[in-house]
Design an enzyme around this catalytic site. Structure first.
Site, PDB file in Angstrom:
ATOM      1  N   ALA A 255       0.796  -1.395   0.058  1.00 20.62           N
ATOM      2  CA  ALA A 255      -0.093   0.105   0.162  1.00 20.62           C
ATOM      3  C   ALA A 255       0.947   1.282   0.078  1.00 20.62           C
ATOM      4  O   ALA A 255       0.794   2.003   0.981  1.00 20.62           O
ATOM      5  CB  ALA A 255      -0.838  -0.159   1.283  1.00 20.62           C
ATOM      6  N   LEU A 256       1.848   1.295  -0.636  1.00 19.51           N
ATOM      7  CA  LEU A 256       2.990   2.228  -0.834  1.00 19.51           C
ATOM      8  C   LEU A 256       2.293   3.667  -1.228  1.00 19.51           C
ATOM      9  O   LEU A 256       1.584   3.803  -2.050  1.00 19.51           O
ATOM     10  CB  LEU A 256       3.888   1.999  -2.048  1.00 19.51           C
ATOM     11  CG  LEU A 256       4.630   0.407  -1.829  1.00 19.51           C
ATOM     12  CD1 LEU A 256       5.620   0.215  -2.788  1.00 19.51           C
ATOM     13  CD2 LEU A 256       5.201   0.062  -0.526  1.00 19.51           C
TER      14      LEU A 256
ATOM     15  N   ASP B 243       8.035   5.493  11.978  1.00 15.48           N
ATOM     16  CA  ASP B 243       7.855   4.286  13.096  1.00 15.48           C
ATOM     17  C   ASP B 243       9.105   4.536  13.903  1.00 15.48           C
ATOM     18  O   ASP B 243       9.974   3.359  13.955  1.00 15.48           O
ATOM     19  CB  ASP B 243       7.894   2.992  12.456  1.00 15.48           C
ATOM     20  CG  ASP B 243       6.436   2.922  11.464  1.00 15.48           C
ATOM     21  OD1 ASP B 243       5.531   2.598  11.983  1.00 15.48           O
ATOM     22  OD2 ASP B 243       6.891   3.357  10.078  1.00 15.48           O
TER      23      ASP B 243
ATOM     24  N   GLN C 194      10.135   1.658  16.111  1.00 19.68           N
ATOM     25  CA  GLN C 194      10.655   0.340  15.360  1.00 19.68           C
ATOM     26  C   GLN C 194      12.070   0.541  14.917  1.00 19.68           C
ATOM     27  O   GLN C 194      12.754  -0.251  14.884  1.00 19.68           O
ATOM     28  CB  GLN C 194       9.631   0.289  13.973  1.00 19.68           C
ATOM     29  CG  GLN C 194      10.298  -0.727  12.936  1.00 19.68           C
ATOM     30  CD  GLN C 194       9.167  -0.906  11.719  1.00 19.68           C
ATOM     31  OE1 GLN C 194       8.278  -1.455  12.051  1.00 19.68           O
ATOM     32  NE2 GLN C 194       9.322  -0.096  10.794  1.00 19.68           N
TER      33      GLN C 194
ATOM     34  N   GLY D  85       5.865   8.315   1.229  1.00 17.91           N
ATOM     35  CA  GLY D  85       6.735   8.130   2.354  1.00 17.91           C
ATOM     36  C   GLY D  85       7.691   6.745   2.013  1.00 17.91           C
ATOM     37  O   GLY D  85       9.109   6.942   1.882  1.00 17.91           O
ATOM     38  N   HIS D  86       7.101   5.819   1.667  1.00 11.48           N
ATOM     39  CA  HIS D  86       7.647   4.578   1.178  1.00 11.48           C
ATOM     40  C   HIS D  86       8.948   4.772  -0.167  1.00 11.48           C
ATOM     41  O   HIS D  86       9.808   4.588  -0.045  1.00 11.48           O
ATOM     42  CB  HIS D  86       6.843   3.500   0.623  1.00 11.48           C
ATOM     43  CG  HIS D  86       5.955   2.912   1.710  1.00 11.48           C
ATOM     44  ND1 HIS D  86       4.447   3.079   1.674  1.00 11.48           N
ATOM     45  CD2 HIS D  86       6.104   2.255   2.763  1.00 11.48           C
ATOM     46  CE1 HIS D  86       3.920   2.549   2.683  1.00 11.48           C
ATOM     47  NE2 HIS D  86       5.028   1.945   3.265  1.00 11.48           N
TER      48      HIS D  86
END
Ligand code: AMP
Length: 280
Positions: free
Chosen positions: A32-33, A150, A153, A36-37
């Site tokens: 679900a890019l 994140d 993470q 940001g990705h």
């Protein structure tokens, strides 16, 4: 662009590139890019000879009551975006290829996995660290790119890499936001127009804390109170809105060293997270 389902095949490509002396950048994602990705992929293509991305909605990092089955899947668009950016390989395994029958070995994550997300999603980082170390074995890259979006993470993965002597450099990439401040997230597509408006309170609360600290306020209790004041009327519930030590993620009393403000809150049925570095 090679599209590969099998871990063995993915490793064979990576091994071949390494033998040729090429540096490999790895961008792990759950698909679900969004922009940001893509910013991570772009950075990798700038810094490395070959970029490999992975798209895998990792079941072990979701608890039974979370959104695994309804997590957005947009594979065709994802692949088109990656191809356009010059990605060399996309690893898209099926769950049973990552976790075959009888799989039973997990990473025990570092202490930084305990607070914050760890309190609300107890096994989340066990799943994250396990899948990330597997991806690092399947696609032995020189550099792996993760988003600051994140934050915890990233802290957990950096510590795991250090503690387990993993020969991969972990690079942190800035959070990409909409013009109005909302951090891009695959989960934003769950938000109705009204919820999308309310979701802006996360970045607003973080910006307010940042500006109060710039003005000289340093008492964490006051700053956290201010975040809650902004979040309360616009969210349905707040998991945490707190300021912690940027390295250890330990609680702080005063902003006397690099810190980070982090929020996790529900808007409608959607759980959103965001953060901002404080006291640079
Ligand atoms: P995900 O697909 O949510 O697992 O995210 C894959 C990677 O993209 C992780 O390293 C995320 O931190 C990163 N990422 C997600 N959203 C953003 C964003 N808005 N800006 C920068 N990186 C992001």
């Amino acid at each position: 662009m090679k599209i590969v389902e099998s871990p063995h095949e993915a490793y064979a490509h990576a091994d071949h590139w390494r033998r040729e002396g090429l540096s490999i950048g790895l961008v792990p994602t759950m698909g679900a890019l969004h922009a940001g990705h893509f910013s991570l992929v772009r950075r990798s293509t700038q810094e490395c000879d070959v970029t490999a991305a992975s798209i895998f909605v990792n079941p072990t990092q979701f608890s039974p009551e979370e959104d695994l089955s309804r997590y957005p899947r947009t594979l065709e668009d994802d692949l088109a975006g990656l191809r356009e950016l010059g990605c060399g390989l996309v690893f898209v395994p099926q769950p049973q290829q990552v976790y075959p029958e009888g799989f039973s070995t997990y990473v025990s994550p570092p202490a930084t996995a305990k607070p914050l997300e760890g309190r609300f999603r107890p096994d989340h980082f066990r799943g994250v660290t396990t899948v990330v170390i597997k991806l690092f074995q399947i696609l032995p890259a020189s550099i792996a790119y993760f988003g600051q979006k994140d934050f915890q993470q990233l802290a957990v993965i950096k510590k795991m890499v250090e503690d387990l002597n993993v020969p991969i450099r972990v690079v942190s990439c800035a959070t990409i936001r909409e013009e109005d401040g909302l951090a891009l997230s695959s989960r934003n597509r769950y938000l109705s127009a009204e919820e999308r408006e309310r979701a802006l309170c996360l970045s607003r609360a973080l910006n307010q804390v940042h500006s109060l600290v710039s003005q000289g306020l340093s008492q964490v209790a006051q700053l956290e109170h201010e975040m809650h004041r902004i979040l309360k009327p616009a969210t349905d519930s707040i998991d945490y809105a707190t300021i912690v030590d940027r390295e250890t993620l330990d609680p702080m009393v005063e902003i006397d060293r690099p810190a980070v403000a982090l929020i996790a809150a529900h808007v409608g049925k959607t759980r959103l997270i965001d953060n901002r570095l404080i006291g640079e």
